[in-house]
Scaffold this motif. Structure first.
Motif, short mmCIF file in Angstrom:
data_model
loop_
_atom_site.label_atom_id
_atom_site.label_comp_id
_atom_site.label_asym_id
_atom_site.label_seq_id
_atom_site.Cartn_x
_atom_site.Cartn_y
_atom_site.Cartn_z
N PRO A 54 0.89 -1.29 -0.14
CA PRO A 54 -0.10 -0.22 0.16
C PRO A 54 0.78 0.95 -0.16
O PRO A 54 0.51 2.57 -0.49
N ALA A 55 1.87 0.92 0.30
CA ALA A 55 2.68 2.67 0.85
C ALA A 55 3.97 2.43 -0.44
O ALA A 55 4.08 3.82 -0.52
N THR A 56 4.26 1.68 -1.59
CA THR A 56 4.06 2.07 -3.10
C THR A 56 3.17 2.79 -3.82
O THR A 56 3.55 3.93 -4.40
N ILE A 57 1.92 2.64 -3.06
CA ILE A 57 0.61 3.21 -4.05
C ILE A 57 0.28 4.81 -3.66
O ILE A 57 0.13 5.78 -4.65
N ALA A 58 1.00 5.36 -1.88
CA ALA A 58 0.72 6.26 -1.63
C ALA A 58 1.82 6.82 -2.21
O ALA A 58 1.66 8.22 -2.66
N ALA A 59 3.42 6.58 -1.85
CA ALA A 59 4.04 7.24 -2.13
C ALA A 59 3.38 7.65 -4.32
O ALA A 59 4.24 8.92 -4.47
N THR A 60 3.46 6.93 -5.12
CA THR A 60 3.41 7.87 -6.64
C THR A 60 2.09 8.05 -6.32
O THR A 60 2.96 9.28 -7.31
N ALA A 61 1.11 8.20 -5.79
CA ALA A 61 -0.29 9.26 -5.72
C ALA A 61 0.64 10.63 -5.07
O ALA A 61 0.29 12.11 -5.37
N GLN A 62 1.74 10.39 -3.84
CA GLN A 62 2.67 11.81 -3.77
C GLN A 62 3.19 12.77 -4.73
O GLN A 62 3.13 13.96 -5.08
N ARG A 63 4.02 11.82 -5.45
CA ARG A 63 4.84 12.11 -6.68
C ARG A 63 3.66 12.75 -7.77
O ARG A 63 4.35 13.19 -8.42
N LEU A 64 2.87 11.67 -7.92
CA LEU A 64 1.32 12.08 -9.54
C LEU A 64 1.23 13.54 -8.56
O LEU A 64 0.80 14.66 -9.80
N GLU A 65 1.28 13.86 -7.50
CA GLU A 65 0.53 15.01 -7.12
C GLU A 65 1.84 16.10 -6.73
O GLU A 65 1.60 17.71 -6.77
N GLY A 66 3.26 15.91 -6.95
CA GLY A 66 3.96 16.88 -7.71
C GLY A 66 4.88 16.77 -6.06
O GLY A 66 5.47 17.53 -5.82
N GLN A 67 4.22 16.28 -5.05
CA GLN A 67 4.66 16.27 -3.96
C GLN A 67 5.98 14.86 -3.69
O GLN A 67 6.45 14.43 -4.05
N GLN A 68 6.95 15.17 -2.75
CA GLN A 68 8.11 14.46 -2.25
C GLN A 68 7.53 13.21 -1.24
O GLN A 68 7.23 13.61 -0.45
N PRO A 69 7.38 12.29 -2.40
CA PRO A 69 7.40 10.69 -0.67
C PRO A 69 7.81 11.28 0.32
O PRO A 69 9.26 11.47 0.14
N GLU A 70 7.17 10.88 1.40
CA GLU A 70 7.77 11.28 2.85
C GLU A 70 8.56 9.75 2.88
O GLU A 70 8.49 9.04 2.50
N GLY A 71 10.29 10.63 3.94
CA GLY A 71 11.24 9.57 3.48
C GLY A 71 12.00 9.16 2.53
O GLY A 71 12.78 8.87 2.66
N THR A 72 11.74 10.51 1.37
CA THR A 72 12.58 10.35 0.48
C THR A 72 13.26 11.89 1.03
O THR A 72 12.93 12.26 1.18
N THR A 73 14.48 11.88 0.20
CA THR A 73 15.56 12.99 -0.28
C THR A 73 14.72 13.70 -1.16
O THR A 73 14.61 12.95 -2.36
N ALA A 74 15.16 14.98 -1.94
CA ALA A 74 15.11 15.25 -3.34
C ALA A 74 16.71 15.24 -3.92
O ALA A 74 18.07 15.07 -3.76
#
Length: 104
Positions: free
Chosen positions: A84-104
């Motif tokens: 489920p975290a993969t779906i959530a992280a992908t949603a954040q990327r598509l929304e233009g946000q940096q997924p939690e726990g990642t760095t730019a």
């Protein structure tokens, strides 16, 4: 109604993100009440959804729809055999946000 994020963004679309969003859409559309809920919450008509599948905002809305409903998120993740975290992280990327726990 869910607000669709702007189509512009600082992050490019990744093929994997697009593929996951489209697979998730297929799972959503396999259940008529769930599909109707997606359309109602996004404000998209079926034709608009079809026509906008290449847009970041639409792909983000599809995955955000899932992340807003934990039962659907878990069931979809199970069906697609991804965490489920993969779906959530992908949603954040598509929304233009940096997924939690990642760095730019």
């Amino acid at each position: 109604m869910t607000q669709l994020p702007p189509a512009e963004g600082t992050h490019d679309l990744h093929d994997g993100d697009v593929a996951l969003a489209l697979q998730a859409l297929g799972w959503i559309l396999s259940d008529e009440p769930r599909a109707e809920r997606l359309l109602a919450l996004t404000g998209l008509a079926p034709g608009e959804l079809r026509a906008s599948l290449g847009e970041r905002a639409t792909l983000a809305a599809i995955l955000s729809f899932l992340t807003a409903h934990e039962n659907d998120l878990v069931a979809c993740a199970d069906a697609l055999q991804v965490p489920p975290a993969t779906i959530a992280a992908t949603a954040q990327r598509l929304e233009g946000q940096q997924p939690e726990g990642t760095t730019a």
